[in-house]
Enzyme design. Sequence first.
Site, mmCIF file in Angstrom:
data_model
loop_
_atom_site.group_PDB
_atom_site.id
_atom_site.type_symbol
_atom_site.label_atom_id
_atom_site.label_comp_id
_atom_site.label_asym_id
_atom_site.label_seq_id
_atom_site.Cartn_x
_atom_site.Cartn_y
_atom_site.Cartn_z
ATOM 1 N N HIS A 38 0.831 -1.208 0.000
ATOM 2 C CA HIS A 38 0.000 0.000 0.000
ATOM 3 C C HIS A 38 0.867 1.260 0.000
ATOM 4 C CE1 HIS A 38 -3.968 -1.871 0.334
ATOM 5 N NE2 HIS A 38 -3.364 -2.801 1.055
ATOM 6 N N ASP A 40 2.561 2.050 -3.100
ATOM 7 C CA ASP A 40 2.690 2.486 -4.495
ATOM 8 C C ASP A 40 1.848 3.721 -4.785
ATOM 9 O OD1 ASP A 40 0.385 0.934 -4.219
ATOM 10 O OD2 ASP A 40 0.642 -0.131 -6.128
ATOM 11 N N GLY A 129 -4.041 -12.848 -4.342
ATOM 12 C CA GLY A 129 -3.139 -11.741 -4.028
ATOM 13 C C GLY A 129 -1.832 -11.822 -4.782
ATOM 14 N N SER A 133 -4.820 -10.487 -12.167
ATOM 15 C CA SER A 133 -5.391 -9.454 -13.040
ATOM 16 C C SER A 133 -4.297 -8.721 -13.813
ATOM 17 C CB SER A 133 -6.220 -8.454 -12.228
ATOM 18 O OG SER A 133 -5.448 -7.876 -11.193
ATOM 19 N N ASP A 182 1.799 -3.896 -9.378
ATOM 20 C CA ASP A 182 1.614 -5.196 -10.011
ATOM 21 C C ASP A 182 2.026 -5.174 -11.474
ATOM 22 O OD1 ASP A 182 0.465 -5.668 -7.566
ATOM 23 O OD2 ASP A 182 -1.589 -5.670 -8.305
#
Length: 407
Positions: A38, A40, A129, A133, A182
């Site tokens: 958390h 980025d 996680g 995606s 990601d």
Amino acid sequence: MGDAEGAAAARELFEQAYGEAPAGVWAAPGRVNLIGEHTDYNAGLCLPIALPHRTYIALKPREDTSVRVVSDVSPDKVAQADLDGLTAGGVDGWAAYPVGVAWALREAGFRQVKGFDAAFASCVPLGSGLSSSAAMTCSTALALDDVYGLGYGDSDAGRVTLINAAIKSENEMAGASTGGLDQNASMRCTEGHALLLDCRPELTPLENVSQQEFDLDKYNLELLVVDTQAPHQLNDGQYAQRRATCEEAAKILGVANLRVTTDGISKADDQFQALKETLDALPDETMKKRVRHVVTEIERVRSFVRAFAQGDIKAAGRLFNASHDSLAADYEVTVPELDIAVDVARKNGAYGARMTGGGFGGSIIALVDKGRSREVAQKIADAFAVHGFHQPRALAAVASSSAHRVD
């Protein structure tokens, strides 16, 4: 799946669905973030590695603006959309991710991008996680770049254009708030290295990453990844809520982002006092906790890079532990499955363990001596059975390479 197996599976599904051969097969990996959660979207630091687990896309361009996509999850269901007149949020379900990439590229001015047929085969666990995606959007972006001759996939700097399309697809078409960690990992990681990603917006693509050696064999280690099988949802508002809280805190503190705050604290003579004064300036306890996590987590990334480079594995493990504890207490994104898996790993010899990814489900990682992964994973499975949880899935992670054409 290895590349040969993955390419064959995607190609076979394509031919089954559309009755012809694809133009090629491309692949992009899932990722594990070693530390820096958390951070980025707060212009911070994070340290992902690419996994050998990949999503494979067999794709063929079309002359019109129609898109057809099929996945090995439901091989008999072909989803369809049309890029002509498409607006943000205009595609429902999983198809929003690949369709959104083409839409985002067209929105960025690449009008030569038209429709396509595609088939996906993946061994990145869904909802774990590990960023299935991003593996999907990045493989799609690389494939479209190739078949439409955009020319961005061949260089690290060029891939940032494709990364931006993948991010836009997730944020605006699929409605999932993602900060870019990601996609950068999926497109820019190299084998045997972790990607130190600096998310400050003022940095150029050549300035914002550095490859950090991550050789587990050198220290006789394994990185155990355990997918807890707890449902993993990022688009239910929890992630976006935390992001909004951080952005509001930055406004109150009069800074562009919380990285500015972090860097100011790190330069202070008395860092503890500087952090206290920062938190005292915030109006409520929840916001204080969120900011405390972000500030301390960015510092933990710096410390982990130093510790691992020096071979101080105990210190690296302690930083894993501190990261998880902060995510549980201050950011409040863990769930019982994550906390119990971490606790069991720690009690059974892990140097350190933490949740990885956005939280609210998903996976944990644990740094263990080589040969211990299976034993620790079994202990976690035993604990899950006692608690009545779904049985977890475990894998040993190595730092792998980024998205590439396979066939």
